[in-house]
Design a protein around this motif. Structure first.
Motif: not given
Length: 413
Positions: A369-384
């Motif tokens: 659950r934490m891994g999936e939530a973390g990926r969503v966060r990175v894709v939304e605001e931390f993609a190069s």
């Protein structure tokens, strides 16, 4: 518009700063001309893959050129074609010295390097200078900008510069910069603390980014493999992690800890880890692809640091759907939501770190659950790619006197 940008940092490319390489590549992909400059030449140990070797081959090395009498004399002769600018730069170097014989001597070394860099910028037809890491290389950037008339900006990371903001004249650098890219709200708040309110509007937030596609894949299902990626130095809290590991092995006899990175305390840490035997493995520097492969085998990434900016390795782990256990410091909470994409603990707290790691190791559903939530966060605001688009908008907006008015892109504001 056609921008020709020089990217400057203390050492480039460096194994610990792959996010700068990604940023450069993403800006180039958007059609901007970006030429890399480095104060010093990095050693072969930093060239962990073909990307680093290619970047190293195309980088201008300021110190090497400065040590060439022919280049140094030619640069200062060229600078004297604008004697007023050269004298203003001399006064700026003197005025921004933190005092003392050694520090003043370094200011004159920076002045010499600035002339060489300014000559390189003019010879290459570069129209803007951007610096990463706001310490000595940013001092050179500020002086080169004054000498050449070419505007500069910089990316503000921390945390070390926030310990000595007056020594590094962060106030002067902010005042003279066209804009400042702060890596987090925390970094921006520190810039505000050390600068005049009249400059706060040009303090924008540009995250260091990752390429989520590089880390995409099924959530890892490793039962007891912890991963640490970072410099082997006291500030990263590795001794605390090793102490915690001793208490976890009884309940997890197959537990492994892989430490990726090098640093000044590797030998001391290896001695400290010796009683743990095969449970701990020091593997040195690894390429981006090798780190991605290790993440695919990890239960969790652990980073028990005492001081950070906003660690890119946390973004990489979350992009790989790996939960993180790290400390609640600086801008970390702007990326990691406690209990949602990872667990945050107080720095230096052995009991809290042990409890957090025990929780992650024991609960595969929470990890997923934490891994999936973390990926969503990175894709939304931390993609190069999206961060490079925002940085490009800042470069272009300030170059045309139409700067963005928001701290972040409209979609993220």
């Amino acid at each position: 518009m056609s921008l020709r940008i020089a990217y400057l940092t203390g050492e480039y490319p460096r194994a610990t700063d792959t996010f700068i390489q990604r940023e450069v590549a993403a800006l180039r992909a958007r059609g901007l001309t970006v030429e890399s400059c480095s104060m010093r030449r990095t050693g072969a140990e930093h060239h962990t893959g073909p990307e680093q070797r290619e970047e190293a081959a195309g980088t201008f090395h300021v110190l090497e050129a400065t040590l060439s009498p022919r280049c140094l004399i030619a640069a200062h002769l060229a600078a004297w074609r604008r004697p007023g600018a050269w004298l203003r730069t001399l006064r700026l170097a003197w005025r921004t010295s933190p005092g003392g014989v050694a520090a003043t001597l370094y200011q004159f070394i920076y002045l010499a390097e600035a002339a060489v860099l300014a000559q390189h910028l003019r010879a290459r037809g570069l129209t803007h200078l951007h610096n990463h890491i706001a310490k000595s290389s940013c001092t050179v950037a500020m002086l080169a900008s004054e000498m050449s008339g070419i505007p500069y900006s910089f990316t503000l990371h921390g945390p070390d510069i926030f310990y000595e903001p007056y020594r590094w004249r962060l106030d002067e650098k902010i005042a003279r910069a066209r804009f400042v890219a702060c890596i987090s709200h925390f970094a921006r708040s520190q810039a505000m603390a050390f600068s005049s309110p009249e400059h706060w509007s040009k303090l924008h937030i540009v995250h260091c980014g990752v390429d989520p596609a590089r880390y995409d894949g099924p959530a890892p299902d490793a039962p007891a493999h912890l991963l640490f990626v970072g410099r082997l130095a006291a500030v990263k809290g590795v001794p605390v992690l090793l102490e915690v590991l001793q208490g976890l092995i009884a309940d997890h006899p197959d537990l492994r800890l892989t430490l990726v990175g090098e640093g000044p305390e590797r030998e001391d840490l290896e001695r400290l880890a010796a009683p743990l035997g095969d449970h701990v493995d020091f593997v040195g520097y690894k390429s981006q692809d090798e780190v991605a492969a290790l993440l695919r085998e990890a239960t969790a990434l652990v980073l028990p640091s005492f001081a950070e900016g906003l660690p890119v390795v946390l973004m990489e782990a979350l992009a790989a759907r790996v939960p993180v256990v790290t400390t609640r410091i600086a801008g970390v909470a702007e990326l990691v939501e406690d209990g949602a994409s990872g667990l945050l603990v107080p720095p230096g707290d052995v009991v809290a770190l042990r409890a957090a790691l025990a929780r992650v190791l024991a609960d595969p559903e929470a990890r997923r659950r934490m891994g999936e939530a973390g990926r969503v966060r990175v894709v939304e605001e931390f993609a190069s790619e999206s961060e490079a688009a925002w940085l490009a908008a800042l470069f272009e907006g300030y170059a045309t006197d139409t700067p963005p008015k928001t701290l972040r892109p409209e979609s993220c504001a």
